[in-house]
Motif scaffolding. Sequence first.
Motif, PDB file in Angstrom:
ATOM      1  N   THR B  11     -44.729  27.688   1.323  1.00  0.00           N
ATOM      2  CA  THR B  11     -45.005  28.268   2.633  1.00  0.00           C
ATOM      3  C   THR B  11     -44.744  27.255   3.733  1.00  0.00           C
ATOM      4  O   THR B  11     -45.072  26.073   3.590  1.00  0.00           O
ATOM      5  CB  THR B  11     -46.495  28.677   2.744  1.00  0.00           C
ATOM      6  OG1 THR B  11     -46.854  29.404   1.595  1.00  0.00           O
ATOM      7  CG2 THR B  11     -46.725  29.514   3.981  1.00  0.00           C
ATOM      8  N   GLY B  12     -44.189  27.731   4.840  1.00  0.00           N
ATOM      9  CA  GLY B  12     -44.060  26.910   6.037  1.00  0.00           C
ATOM     10  C   GLY B  12     -44.630  27.670   7.228  1.00  0.00           C
ATOM     11  O   GLY B  12     -44.700  28.900   7.203  1.00  0.00           O
ATOM     12  N   ASP B  13     -45.059  26.966   8.263  1.00  0.00           N
ATOM     13  CA  ASP B  13     -45.668  27.628   9.415  1.00  0.00           C
ATOM     14  C   ASP B  13     -44.959  27.255  10.703  1.00  0.00           C
ATOM     15  O   ASP B  13     -44.426  26.162  10.843  1.00  0.00           O
ATOM     16  CB  ASP B  13     -47.141  27.218   9.521  1.00  0.00           C
ATOM     17  CG  ASP B  13     -47.293  25.718   9.745  1.00  0.00           C
ATOM     18  OD1 ASP B  13     -47.260  24.961   8.766  1.00  0.00           O
ATOM     19  OD2 ASP B  13     -47.395  25.302  10.914  1.00  0.00           O
ATOM     20  N   LYS B  14     -44.957  28.206  11.621  1.00  0.00           N
ATOM     21  CA  LYS B  14     -44.498  27.953  12.994  1.00  0.00           C
ATOM     22  C   LYS B  14     -45.296  28.873  13.898  1.00  0.00           C
ATOM     23  O   LYS B  14     -45.146  30.090  13.824  1.00  0.00           O
ATOM     24  CB  LYS B  14     -43.008  28.270  13.147  1.00  0.00           C
ATOM     25  CG  LYS B  14     -42.068  27.167  12.731  1.00  0.00           C
ATOM     26  CD  LYS B  14     -41.005  26.906  13.812  1.00  0.00           C
ATOM     27  CE  LYS B  14     -40.110  25.717  13.538  1.00  0.00           C
ATOM     28  NZ  LYS B  14     -40.247  24.959  12.341  1.00  0.00           N
ATOM     29  N   GLY B  15     -46.195  28.311  14.697  1.00  0.00           N
ATOM     30  CA  GLY B  15     -47.017  29.149  15.554  1.00  0.00           C
ATOM     31  C   GLY B  15     -47.828  30.133  14.737  1.00  0.00           C
ATOM     32  O   GLY B  15     -48.528  29.744  13.792  1.00  0.00           O
ATOM     33  N   ASN B  16     -47.701  31.414  15.050  1.00  0.00           N
ATOM     34  CA  ASN B  16     -48.470  32.446  14.363  1.00  0.00           C
ATOM     35  C   ASN B  16     -47.652  33.122  13.270  1.00  0.00           C
ATOM     36  O   ASN B  16     -47.992  34.198  12.796  1.00  0.00           O
ATOM     37  CB  ASN B  16     -48.945  33.475  15.400  1.00  0.00           C
ATOM     38  CG  ASN B  16     -50.136  34.289  14.907  1.00  0.00           C
ATOM     39  OD1 ASN B  16     -50.740  33.971  13.883  1.00  0.00           O
ATOM     40  ND2 ASN B  16     -50.457  35.350  15.626  1.00  0.00           N
ATOM     41  N   THR B  17     -46.550  32.476  12.885  1.00  0.00           N
ATOM     42  CA  THR B  17     -45.632  33.034  11.892  1.00  0.00           C
ATOM     43  C   THR B  17     -45.606  32.129  10.666  1.00  0.00           C
ATOM     44  O   THR B  17     -45.605  30.911  10.808  1.00  0.00           O
ATOM     45  CB  THR B  17     -44.206  33.100  12.487  1.00  0.00           C
ATOM     46  OG1 THR B  17     -44.251  33.917  13.659  1.00  0.00           O
ATOM     47  CG2 THR B  17     -43.210  33.685  11.505  1.00  0.00           C
ATOM     48  N   VAL B  18     -45.605  32.723   9.474  1.00  0.00           N
ATOM     49  CA  VAL B  18     -45.367  31.909   8.277  1.00  0.00           C
ATOM     50  C   VAL B  18     -44.085  32.376   7.612  1.00  0.00           C
ATOM     51  O   VAL B  18     -43.697  33.536   7.738  1.00  0.00           O
ATOM     52  CB  VAL B  18     -46.493  31.985   7.217  1.00  0.00           C
ATOM     53  CG1 VAL B  18     -47.763  31.366   7.707  1.00  0.00           C
ATOM     54  CG2 VAL B  18     -46.728  33.397   6.745  1.00  0.00           C
ATOM     55  N   ASN B  19     -43.428  31.448   6.928  1.00  0.00           N
ATOM     56  CA  ASN B  19     -42.340  31.866   6.062  1.00  0.00           C
ATOM     57  C   ASN B  19     -42.683  31.466   4.634  1.00  0.00           C
ATOM     58  O   ASN B  19     -43.334  30.444   4.405  1.00  0.00           O
ATOM     59  CB  ASN B  19     -40.992  31.290   6.504  1.00  0.00           C
ATOM     60  CG  ASN B  19     -40.769  29.877   6.025  1.00  0.00           C
ATOM     61  OD1 ASN B  19     -41.457  28.965   6.484  1.00  0.00           O
ATOM     62  ND2 ASN B  19     -39.833  29.679   5.114  1.00  0.00           N
ATOM     63  N   GLY B  87     -51.749  28.442   6.628  1.00  0.00           N
ATOM     64  CA  GLY B  87     -51.270  29.366   5.601  1.00  0.00           C
ATOM     65  C   GLY B  87     -50.601  28.655   4.440  1.00  0.00           C
ATOM     66  O   GLY B  87     -49.803  29.253   3.715  1.00  0.00           O
ATOM     67  N   LYS B  88     -50.943  27.370   4.242  1.00  0.00           N
ATOM     68  CA  LYS B  88     -50.323  26.597   3.144  1.00  0.00           C
ATOM     69  C   LYS B  88     -50.519  27.269   1.787  1.00  0.00           C
ATOM     70  O   LYS B  88     -49.708  27.098   0.886  1.00  0.00           O
ATOM     71  CB  LYS B  88     -50.950  25.194   3.075  1.00  0.00           C
ATOM     72  CG  LYS B  88     -50.730  24.346   4.304  1.00  0.00           C
ATOM     73  CD  LYS B  88     -49.519  23.474   4.181  1.00  0.00           C
ATOM     74  CE  LYS B  88     -49.360  22.578   5.401  1.00  0.00           C
ATOM     75  NZ  LYS B  88     -47.997  22.028   5.497  1.00  0.00           N
ATOM     76  N   THR B  89     -51.638  28.015   1.649  1.00  0.00           N
ATOM     77  CA  THR B  89     -51.950  28.618   0.345  1.00  0.00           C
ATOM     78  C   THR B  89     -51.279  29.974   0.138  1.00  0.00           C
ATOM     79  O   THR B  89     -51.412  30.570  -0.921  1.00  0.00           O
ATOM     80  CB  THR B  89     -53.476  28.835   0.204  1.00  0.00           C
ATOM     81  OG1 THR B  89     -53.902  29.791   1.191  1.00  0.00           O
ATOM     82  CG2 THR B  89     -54.250  27.543   0.398  1.00  0.00           C
ATOM     83  N   PHE B  90     -50.552  30.480   1.135  1.00  0.00           N
ATOM     84  CA  PHE B  90     -50.013  31.839   1.036  1.00  0.00           C
ATOM     85  C   PHE B  90     -48.991  31.989  -0.092  1.00  0.00           C
ATOM     86  O   PHE B  90     -48.827  33.066  -0.645  1.00  0.00           O
ATOM     87  CB  PHE B  90     -49.364  32.280   2.357  1.00  0.00           C
ATOM     88  CG  PHE B  90     -50.346  32.684   3.425  1.00  0.00           C
ATOM     89  CD1 PHE B  90     -51.669  32.282   3.385  1.00  0.00           C
ATOM     90  CD2 PHE B  90     -49.942  33.474   4.495  1.00  0.00           C
ATOM     91  CE1 PHE B  90     -52.569  32.642   4.376  1.00  0.00           C
ATOM     92  CE2 PHE B  90     -50.835  33.854   5.495  1.00  0.00           C
ATOM     93  CZ  PHE B  90     -52.141  33.439   5.432  1.00  0.00           C
TER      94      PHE B  90
END
Lengths: 447, 107
Positions: B11-19, B87-90
């Motif tokens: 998982t990666g995060d940017k603002g309120n979005t995760v990929n 959201g690292k655990t997503f």
Amino acid sequence: MTLRIGSGAGYSGDRIEPAVELAQSGRLDYLAFECLAERTIAIDQQKRLKNPEEGYDPLLEARMRAVLPICLEKGVRIITNMGAANPLSALAKVAAICREMGLGPVRLAAVTGDDVLDQVRQRDLILEETGQPASALGSRLVSANAYLGAAPMVEALRRGAQVVVTGRVADPALFLAPMIHHFNWGMDDWSRLGQGTIIGHLLECAGQITGGYFADPGCKDVAGLARLGFPLAEVEPDGSAVITKVEGSGGRITLATCKEQMLYELHDPAAYLTPDVTADFSGVRFTDLGNDRVGVGGGTGRVKPPTLKVCVGYVDSYIGEGQIGYAGPGALDRARLGAEIVRERLKLTGVRHSELRVDYIGLDSLHGPGLSRPATQPYEVRLRVAGRTETPAEAERIGNEVETLYTNGPAAGGGVTKGVRQVLAMASAYLPREAVQPELHIQEVPR
Amino acid sequence: MKLRELAHSRTGDKGNTVNISVIAYDEKHYPWLEQHVTAAVVKAHFGELVKGEVIRYQLPNIGALNFVLKDALAGGVTRSLALDAHGKTFSSAMMALELPPPPGSAA
């Protein structure tokens, strides 16, 4: 002609020994340290407002003391964004360390110009996330920093700087700059800049490509995570590269670790926007060469975007939080009762909050009740209540109401922790390139 | 079978979005993943955790899918009240996704 670039940190608080190991045994030409998360610079800006000498990375001194003597002796040049909110103070600090350790003569450089708070105020830019103009934040506005590209770092290298310290720059640009300098790539050679950007992207999180953030026992085993090696790239003039690490260090580099890191924080693989290029990773190919060596090629790019992204930091709110643990038969029911009591207390005592969140740690705190679906009652559960408030005093009351469960709440609650933190939130805005003027500062430290 | 048996994820995060990436261990399973792990399936799997749309990018060159989940971090990394604000655990939730076993697999 192969260029060897190491990655000495993946974030501000990262381990230091793997960077020393790379400097010592990586046969490097460059060692880059990426230490600025989105919010880091706003936190550092607040420190700078309190003390004008501060505002650079808190580990700058420890890192420099550890790697500078080795790097200067071996001719490894250092590039880092550890200047954070105060690159000039960071430059002065590095110079002082060089003098004290007798490392001169050495040429140091700092890049400024990323701080665009004045421009953001004057133009009253609209913030992407809130849709409001910056002026709506009033005195809550803390920082605004544009992502600079590789150009000012390339210029610093051209002028012979052995250490280059910057504030906000695009993370991959820390790695792209030495490639552009060394191979004399054109600043409009989009294809090579795109390929160089994938290499920078793969390296910028350090241990995340050598087996960190990866291990999953039984599925993805990684040995030696306690002495995880950080990566280096062996880059060829055409931009193709091999990702590897120091022999004997912990961790592993495989197709799987490289693919995971390539997709990390990526949205459209064909349009990875940076100040230097619109990079296209959609044709990237990896080749497993064995022995922790993976080849990477096929990255390309198109013309760079017309605007620069700006990270705007502002004081948003306060978060108050408290936790308490329950165990044994009925643990979850007691935790739930505790949560009800805290909610009612906050209402009774008039603690204003715009948002309140209740988690049962060990049950569903990470993904919520929908995904968690516990099969049995947990042996132990930890109640967590967190709320957003306008003032620190109200935030403190949230943790206190969890704490008072000790003597006023359900049976056998233990291990309370509580805390208050200020929320520095980040938003994005965009400035035309012409509005941002990077500046280079050179400092010589004599023998 | 669980997606975890065929693929790995980060998982990666940017603002309120995760990929969230979904990467086939064996590239021969990529077409199966492409067929069964759609944006709609992922959106349904994450349920109330993801308030916004889910976009899928295909990377047949490395046997991977990339999912972008919008409005998924309770206001974003810097504001969220969540314990795991990034959201690292997503990716672990993604790995729990059930899908039919590919033809010819032992499962």
